[in-house]
Design an enzyme around this catalytic site. Structure first.
Site, PDB file in Angstrom:
ATOM      1  N   TYR A 234     -37.134  15.539 111.970  1.00  0.00           N
ATOM      2  CA  TYR A 234     -35.941  15.672 112.800  1.00  0.00           C
ATOM      3  C   TYR A 234     -35.114  16.798 112.198  1.00  0.00           C
ATOM      4  O   TYR A 234     -34.692  16.720 111.047  1.00  0.00           O
ATOM      5  CB  TYR A 234     -35.136  14.366 112.825  1.00  0.00           C
ATOM      6  CG  TYR A 234     -35.759  13.297 113.688  1.00  0.00           C
ATOM      7  CD1 TYR A 234     -35.351  13.122 115.010  1.00  0.00           C
ATOM      8  CD2 TYR A 234     -36.758  12.460 113.193  1.00  0.00           C
ATOM      9  CE1 TYR A 234     -35.914  12.145 115.816  1.00  0.00           C
ATOM     10  CE2 TYR A 234     -37.335  11.478 113.986  1.00  0.00           C
ATOM     11  CZ  TYR A 234     -36.902  11.328 115.289  1.00  0.00           C
ATOM     12  OH  TYR A 234     -37.479  10.367 116.081  1.00  0.00           O
ATOM     13  N   HIS A 416     -32.190   2.753 124.591  1.00  0.00           N
ATOM     14  CA  HIS A 416     -32.310   3.033 123.156  1.00  0.00           C
ATOM     15  C   HIS A 416     -32.478   1.743 122.348  1.00  0.00           C
ATOM     16  O   HIS A 416     -31.689   0.801 122.474  1.00  0.00           O
ATOM     17  CB  HIS A 416     -31.069   3.774 122.666  1.00  0.00           C
ATOM     18  CG  HIS A 416     -31.096   4.079 121.199  1.00  0.00           C
ATOM     19  ND1 HIS A 416     -31.883   5.055 120.649  1.00  0.00           N
ATOM     20  CD2 HIS A 416     -30.435   3.508 120.163  1.00  0.00           C
ATOM     21  CE1 HIS A 416     -31.703   5.092 119.337  1.00  0.00           C
ATOM     22  NE2 HIS A 416     -30.825   4.159 119.019  1.00  0.00           N
TER      23      HIS A 416
END
Length: 621
Positions: A234, A416
């Site tokens: 990331y 999510h």
């Protein structure tokens, strides 16, 4: 070995279920079947073969999938491009991306002829020919780029061996066959180079809104990133808007992916930083780096989110997402997820998201509201659970107080959870009755999160209830999983995008902490092991001490299904709306939506009864 090159021919349907019989019939039946099939396949392909959706299947770009969706015919047309074809390929779908118990279509050769067949794999990965051939080959064609296979399949086939194509995430599986197999049953997926790719196949069929004439663009891109040679990275990058940048509306956005990196850039998000800080330090590096400034954790307001396979995102004509101007931070954080399973080194990337914005403000500001569960350890999942459900509520009391009389209109949604999430659904209820689904993903993956435009705008009125449920699998965990911000903790959230924007930014719940303590006391009464109910014990410590037997598991599930809740009916300033929000009763639901019943195709039409012999040059070579 069968020669894959040469002139293109239509696929030939051989009515024999036996591969060997199909091969023996091949030489005498070619001319007859060519004539029959050219006629039979007229009009089978979509007009001009428009395939608006594309995705690379494997990291090397050997397999590229394009598709379109017909909601009228309830059919998906696939176009699979195979570069550098060896001895065949398999493609299909499964519940979580495993090659066992998968619904497959296989192109293979026995060394003499090539075949295309609908198949399935058992729990050992052994492949079997499906007695019901629902993948229908329309064309096999050699192109300058490679072999192109055009085929179609209904959403639902009512074949127990087939995958039901539905809204939400689909786990696509693929395999590359390196050598000929004398029969389909000789193929075992354990010995094949395989992989998976996640995608939303059933894209919403909505018209593109008109765009303003004064629209401008801004690219938020990480400059010249050297992609680390590891499977998952990331990458965080901080940029800023120009000094004095006035208020604008974002009306659409789209990905900008560096050419050649299409299979490595998995998903990207742009966040706006908190306005409470005057400045944010410059940073470009891994998001988990010890060098990352802590202040970057205050860049959480989502402006844009894209995932592999998604197209441009459009706001409704009457609304736009505001950014810039007074009370808005100039600082933006770009987060790029690189998925690099082959651990390729030396690749550079400058991917990001292109924002389209206008100074001519639209009638409504769009807003983002959080639904689901509060980030708190009082909501927990026992270990070794296959499908444990937690539910968060946005109650009628909160919507009655916080929403305008005309209500709000939800047009997009981003679901999510963290690593154990498997299903997420949000349902709208009115007057005690479930009315419609806002968003649902029965094959949800925490590794594939995108903002999805809804097929139908959902209107929420004051007094309505929004119920968000998440299903978790903790079979690989030995300790309970509590709610929280950590990646090994859990969340259950639906970020809904709506208009007009209101002060309500967060409408979530959690079980009342006092009732949870009663649960721990009850567990102690029925078990020899003691759960500390003393003030100094934290809730995660208490859950870790619970002996996880059938009693403690079932009682916890029952507690969550009836105990009062603590409501967070919050403004953007994280301050609750005025009122009493603790010890609130669960919304009473007297009528639930029925589970949709899959519709079987009305007619099987030209569906073959066995594998299809594929002629694209043919002959031994």
């Amino acid at each position: 070995m069968a020669r894959w090159g040469g002139q293109s021919h239509p696929a030939m349907q051989v009515p024999s279920p036996s591969v060997r019989e199909a091969a023996s019939m091949y030489g005498t039946a070619v001319a007859v079947f060519l004539v029959i099939l050219v006629a039979a396949l007229q009009g089978s392909a979509p007009p001009e073969s428009p395939f608006p959706y594309h995705i690379p299947l494997d990291p090397e770009g050997t397999l590229e999938l394009s598709w379109n969706v017909s909601y009228v015919q309830e059919t998906v047309h696939f176009q699979l491009l195979v570069r550098d074809l060896k001895a065949g390929v398999l493609f299909g779908m499964s519940d979580r991306g495993e090659l066992e118990n998968a619904d497959l279509v296989v192109l293979w050769t026995d060394g003499d002829s090539a075949y295309f067949g609908d198949a399935w794999s058992d729990q050992k990965g052994q492949i079997h020919l499906d007695s019901q051939q629902d993948y229908q080959l329309l064309r096999a064609q050699r192109t300058p780029e490679g072999l192109s296979l055009l085929f179609k399949r209904p959403f639902s086939t009512c074949d127990p061996k087939d995958y039901l194509i539905e809204d939400g995430t689909v786990h696509l599986v693929y395999g590359i066959l390196e050598e000929p197999f004398w029969s389909l049953e000789a193929i075992n997926t354990s010995g094949v180079q395989t992989g998976l790719q996640r995608v939303q196949l059933l894209k919403p069929n909505i018209s593109i809104p008109a765009l303003p004439s004064d629209m401008r663009t801004m690219e938020v891109r990480a400059p010249d990133v050297l992609i680390p040679g590891q499977e998952t990275t990331y990458w965080c990058y901080i940029t800023e808007l120009p000094e004095g940048f006035p208020r604008h509306h974002i009306v659409m956005y789209e990905p900008v992916v560096t050419k050649g990196n299409e299979a490595l850039v998995h998903h990207m998000e742009v966040f706006q930083c908190a306005a409470q800080f005057e400045s944010f330090p410059q940073f470009s590096g891994p998001c988990d780096s010890k060098m990352k400034p802590d202040r970057l954790n205050y860049c959480r307001h989502v402006l844009a989110a894209w995932a592999l396979g998604a197209q441009a995102f459009y706001y409704p004509e009457e609304a736009g997402l505001a950014f810039g101007g007074a009370g808005s931070s100039r600082f933006l954080r770009l987060e790029v997820h690189y998925h690099n399973p082959l651990k390729i080194k030396g690749r550079r990337d400058s991917s990001g998201i292109r924002l389209y914005y206008t100074a001519t403000l639209r009638r409504f500001d769009a807003g983002i509201m959080e639904l689901g569960l509060v980030y708190t350890p009082v909501m927990a999942i026992p270990p070794q659970e296959k499908a444990f459900v937690l539910t968060g509520y946005c109650t009628d009391k909160c919507t009655q107080l916080a929403l305008p009389p005309s209500g709000i209109h939800i047009f997009a949604s981003q679901l999510h959870t963290h690593l154990t999430g498997r299903k997420v659904v949000t349902v709208l209820a009115r007057d005690g009755r479930e009315r419609e689904i806002v968003n649902r993903d029965d094959h949800y993956s925490p590794h594939f999160q995108e903002i999805r435009m809804l097929k139908k705008v959902v209107s929420v009125h004051p007094g309505d209830v929004l119920i968000t449920s998440c299903t978790y699998n903790t079979e690989d965990r030995k300790l309970p999983t509590v709610g929280g911000f950590g990646i090994l903790e859990e969340m259950c959230v639906n970020y809904v995008h709506y208009y007009p924007q209101t002060q309500l930014e967060l409408c979530k719940s959690a079980v009342d902490p006092g009732f949870l303590q009663k649960y721990f006391h009850l567990v102690n009464r029925f078990n020899a092991e003691e759960v500390c109910t003393c003030p100094q014990a934290s809730v995660p410590e208490q859950f870790a001490a619970v002996p996880w037997n059938s009693f403690s598991r079932q009682v916890l599930g029952a507690l969550y299904s009836f105990a009062p809740i603590s409501m967070h009916c919050n403004k953007s300033s994280a301050v609750r709306f005025q009122g009493e929000w603790n010890l609130q009763p669960l919304p009473e639901i007297i009528s639930k939506l029925e589970e949709p019943t899959p519709q079987c195709p009305a007619s099987r039409g030209q569906s073959p009864t066995g594998p299809t012999v594929v002629s694209i040059g043919g002959g031994k070579g």
